[in-house]
Design an enzyme around this catalytic site. Sequence first.
Site, PDB file in Angstrom:
ATOM      1  N   HIS A 190       0.856  -1.177   0.000  1.00 61.38           N
ATOM      2  CA  HIS A 190       0.000   0.000   0.000  1.00 61.38           C
ATOM      3  C   HIS A 190       0.893   1.229   0.000  1.00 61.38           C
ATOM      4  CE1 HIS A 190      -2.891   2.942   1.634  1.00 61.38           C
ATOM      5  NE2 HIS A 190      -3.861   2.121   1.268  1.00 61.38           N
ATOM      6  N   ASP A 220       3.090  -4.570   7.939  1.00 58.22           N
ATOM      7  CA  ASP A 220       1.806  -3.885   7.876  1.00 58.22           C
ATOM      8  C   ASP A 220       0.710  -4.926   8.021  1.00 58.22           C
ATOM      9  OD1 ASP A 220      -0.521  -2.582   7.214  1.00 58.22           O
ATOM     10  OD2 ASP A 220       0.108  -2.009   5.193  1.00 58.22           O
ATOM     11  N   GLN A 264      -4.686  -5.548   6.977  1.00 57.12           N
ATOM     12  CA  GLN A 264      -5.683  -6.530   6.531  1.00 57.12           C
ATOM     13  C   GLN A 264      -5.594  -7.824   7.333  1.00 57.12           C
ATOM     14  OE1 GLN A 264      -8.012  -5.793   4.274  1.00 57.12           O
ATOM     15  NE2 GLN A 264      -7.142  -3.821   3.672  1.00 57.12           N
ATOM     16  N   LYS A 320     -11.065  -1.098   9.917  1.00 57.86           N
ATOM     17  CA  LYS A 320     -11.277  -2.323   9.143  1.00 57.86           C
ATOM     18  C   LYS A 320     -11.662  -3.496  10.052  1.00 57.86           C
ATOM     19  CE  LYS A 320      -7.716  -0.758   5.898  1.00 57.86           C
ATOM     20  NZ  LYS A 320      -8.556  -0.168   4.837  1.00 57.86           N
ATOM     21  N   CYS A 329      -4.608   2.352  -3.763  1.00 57.20           N
ATOM     22  CA  CYS A 329      -3.348   2.863  -3.194  1.00 57.20           C
ATOM     23  C   CYS A 329      -2.205   1.869  -3.393  1.00 57.20           C
ATOM     24  CB  CYS A 329      -3.515   3.198  -1.714  1.00 57.20           C
ATOM     25  SG  CYS A 329      -4.611   4.591  -1.394  1.00 57.20           S
TER      26      CYS A 329
END
Length: 405
Positions: free
Chosen positions: A122, A199, A202, A225, A363
């Site tokens: 991202h 990261d 998700q 999220k 992104c």
Amino acid sequence: MTFDVQQIRSQFPVLAREINDYPLTYLDNAASAQKPTAVMDAMTSQTERAYANVHRGLHTMANETTEAFEAARGKVASFLGAPSDKNIVFTRGATEALNLCAYGLAHMIEPGDEIIITQMEHHSNIVPWHFLRERHGAVIKFVPVTDEGALDLGAYKAMLGEKTKIVSIVHMSNVLGTVNPIKDMATWAHAAGAIFISDGTQAAVHMDIDVQDLGVDLYCMTGHKLYGPTAIGALYGTSATLDKMQPFNGGGEMIEDVFEDRVTYNDAPYKFEAGTPPILEAIGLGAAIDWVRQFSSEDIRQHEMALYHAARDGLADMNSIQVVGTTADKGPVLSFNLKGAHAHDLAQILDKYGVAVRAGQHCTQPLMARFGIHSTARASFGIYNTLDEAERFVEAVRKAARFLA
């Protein structure tokens, strides 16, 4: 709690909406998920019962708010498998967490030092490292992505060397759904003497996370999220790594003493939390974690992946559909294009049938360039989606294909 999707859906009032006279089919969860009443009630209750600024006050409501705020930090620590709540820094989201990583480690970077990321990142895990390239002379290397959407691990291992100072890699791709072997990649990075960042924006929604088992130095997540509020996220860091990092913002709370000629900083995590924090949002994130953890993570994963496969299989006979990201080990994210049609046009037509998907570059412009495409449509499934919704999605795509043919 027994996994009952209809009972789960009843806790999300917005899902009862109709869009264009069709039942809402919300499949934009990878961008932002809906919120259960438990989260909204927790934030409202705190506002109505005991709201004040945290850490500074000695009165009753200040103490009660501080207790609720710090309890949320403890919930994040438990959720990520951190050894202590002192390893958890509250941020405004994963984007700020990754910027904090880059800024906090910048003093360790000299011209020619290398930072390894991947083609599937991202922009939030690309742009902050460009700051270090522009301002400190760092060299950024990108791990290539295969045609199926996996990382080329051989290329990654070949990149690691004495100049490698930082490796920052997404745990689960927001476009491909690919779940990367973070534990192995961290081990190889550490063997080269590098700091390893992941990261987990998700992954934290769809997987059990144990940062100690993964062996990462830094790991970020976001709230919105995970069925929580916006403007709240968290950064996990090992104690040794947080001690090495410089503060990102200056102001109240993050200091120990301030003099005319010098300042001394507070201990982690507080040295990274300048000013009044997102108090209610942190409490909302804690409520979201409590809400999610009442269900078996395996039940959630099986449910979400069943919906992904139903949608994917429902489009399998359409030669006009190009799926991007086909690895076996992935999360419930279906990115695709309809040949001859722009993803934005496709998304707008699906909306006419009440189906909400994302369309664009998500992104991830370098990833789009890798696959030679401008954008994709993306359907992403969450805990409250149903098989009926997966089938409505397939039917809407077929109608759109006929209309755009």
